[in-house]
Design an enzyme around this catalytic site. Structure first.
Site, short mmCIF file in Angstrom:
data_model
loop_
_atom_site.label_atom_id
_atom_site.label_comp_id
_atom_site.label_asym_id
_atom_site.label_seq_id
_atom_site.Cartn_x
_atom_site.Cartn_y
_atom_site.Cartn_z
N LYS A 23 -3.09 -1.56 15.71
CA LYS A 23 -2.61 -0.75 16.83
C LYS A 23 -3.72 -0.55 17.84
CE LYS A 23 0.89 2.05 14.64
NZ LYS A 23 0.89 2.29 13.21
N GLU A 30 0.83 -1.22 0.00
CA GLU A 30 0.00 0.00 0.00
C GLU A 30 0.86 1.26 0.00
OE1 GLU A 30 -1.54 1.75 3.50
OE2 GLU A 30 -1.14 -0.03 4.73
N1 PSU Z 1 -2.49 1.69 10.66
C1 PSU Z 1 -1.15 1.74 10.74
N2 PSU Z 1 -0.45 2.33 9.74
C2 PSU Z 1 -1.06 2.87 8.64
C3 PSU Z 1 -2.49 2.79 8.57
C4 PSU Z 1 -3.15 2.20 9.58
O1 PSU Z 1 -0.59 1.26 11.70
O2 PSU Z 1 -0.37 3.40 7.76
C5 PSU Z 1 -3.18 3.32 7.34
C6 PSU Z 1 -3.47 2.18 6.37
O3 PSU Z 1 -3.36 2.67 5.05
C7 PSU Z 1 -4.91 1.85 6.68
C8 PSU Z 1 -5.47 3.23 6.96
O4 PSU Z 1 -5.60 1.23 5.61
O5 PSU Z 1 -4.45 3.87 7.72
C9 PSU Z 1 -6.78 3.18 7.72
O6 PSU Z 1 -7.33 4.46 7.77
P1 PSU Z 1 -8.83 4.63 8.30
O7 PSU Z 1 -8.77 4.24 9.75
O8 PSU Z 1 -9.12 6.07 8.11
O9 PSU Z 1 -9.68 3.73 7.48
#
Ligand code: PSU
Ligand code: MN
Length: 303
Positions: free
Chosen positions: A160, A25
């Protein structure tokens, strides 16, 4: 092939030859880590995939084109621009494509584009999930819905504890997404190997991961599979230190009224700031570890 999709020559050659390919990603590059560590890590992750016998396909939206396989310059651009690049989840793709804009892909969007390109395995750090307090805010990452509907295996280090891990598991159960522990019975919590929550199944080899994924396909399921791979013990963080940083980051997010798509990037950046970069080193190590498992599983899947 989808008219909006560009597959890089290297990735295309690998796919046509039936060789293993692993998707990566780009929100982790732009929004997940600071520059220049983000670019260094992205390139190191690609190298790790190659060292383990597969071809990396880093995914992003550039100029409205869905890209599977980025050049070094494109990775550098995303890393340098950082949070200035749009964070692109499922709902954002139509606008970015129509406007010819750039976007860094989250887990959800990376799964969508990987699947379009014919790539069925994807390595990252952590997935989005059900946020703490979601019973009021309804903040649930689109990553979970994507896992429910797109047939890609996602190899991560758990989630996390900025998230509610218990509710995240409940959501995945409801959606029928198998949660696998790689060499563990416990869901890893990203920076630490333990979370206090169990996974659905423990698997100890890439071959077994491949056979479960094959069975899921043969059963005609639409959705994906979540593989959670604990951070190597030597790089794990002290639970007390990381928990304190996360609590503080959550308090600040609340005080500043952060919400919507800003929440996750805000919390990620705050945690790095509060731990003086220690968490960043752990983050890098666990991503490399996931890349290795994904590349080996891609080999087991295709050959
Ligand atoms: N958690 C992490 N590192 C990240 C992300 C999440 O530890 O880089 C990023 C990933 O791209 C994940 C996104 O898909 O955040 C999720 O965002 P949201 O909670 O807004 O869906
Ligand atoms: Mn959200």
């Amino acid at each position: 092939m989808n008219a909006y999709l560009d597959i890089s020559p290297e990735v295309k050659a690998a796919l046509e030859a039936g060789k293993p390919v692993v998707a990566l990603e780009s929100t982790i590059i732009s929004h997940g880590m600071p520059y220049p560590k983000n670019v260094e890590t992205a390139l190191l992750v690609e190298q790790t995939i190659r060292d383990n016998g597969a071809t990396p396909a880093t995914i992003a939206v550039i100029g409205g084109r869905l890209k599977a396989g980025l050049s070094r310059e494109e990775i550098e651009y995303l890393g340098k621009t950082g949070r200035g690049v749009a964070k692109a989840s499922r709902r954002d793709l139509p606008a970015l494509v129509a406007r010819g804009a750039d976007g860094a892909t989250t887990v959800a969007t990376t799964m969508i584009i990987a699947h379009m390109a014919g790539i069925n395995i994807f390595a990252t750090g952590g997935i989005g999930g059900v946020h703490r307090g979601a019973e009021v805010t309804m903040d649930i990452s689109a990553d979970l819905e994507e896992l429910a509907q797109t047939p890609v295996m996602v190899v991560c280090a758990g989630a996390k504890s900025i998230l509610d891990l218990g509710l995240t598991l409940e959501y995945l159960e409801t959606k029928g997404v198998p949660v696998i522990g790689y060499g563990t019975e416990e869901l890893p919590a990203f920076y630490t190997r333990e979370s206090g929550f169990g996974v659905d199944y423990r698997v100890d080899s890439p071959e077994e991961l491949a056979s479960m994924f094959r069975a899921q396909r043969d059963l005609g399921y639409r959705g994906g599979m979540l593989v959670t791979n604990p951070i190597p013990a030597e790089y794990a963080m002290d639970k007390k230190i990381i928990d304190a940083a996360i609590e503080k980051a959550l308090d600040e997010a609340k005080a500043q009224g952060i919400h919507g798509k800003e929440t996750t990037p805000f919390l990620l950046a705050k945690v790095v700031e509060l731990t003086g970069g220690d968490s960043l080193e752990s983050n890098i190590k666990l991503v490399l570890n996931n890349a290795k498992v994904a590349a080996r599983t891609a080999n087991a899947l295709c050959c």
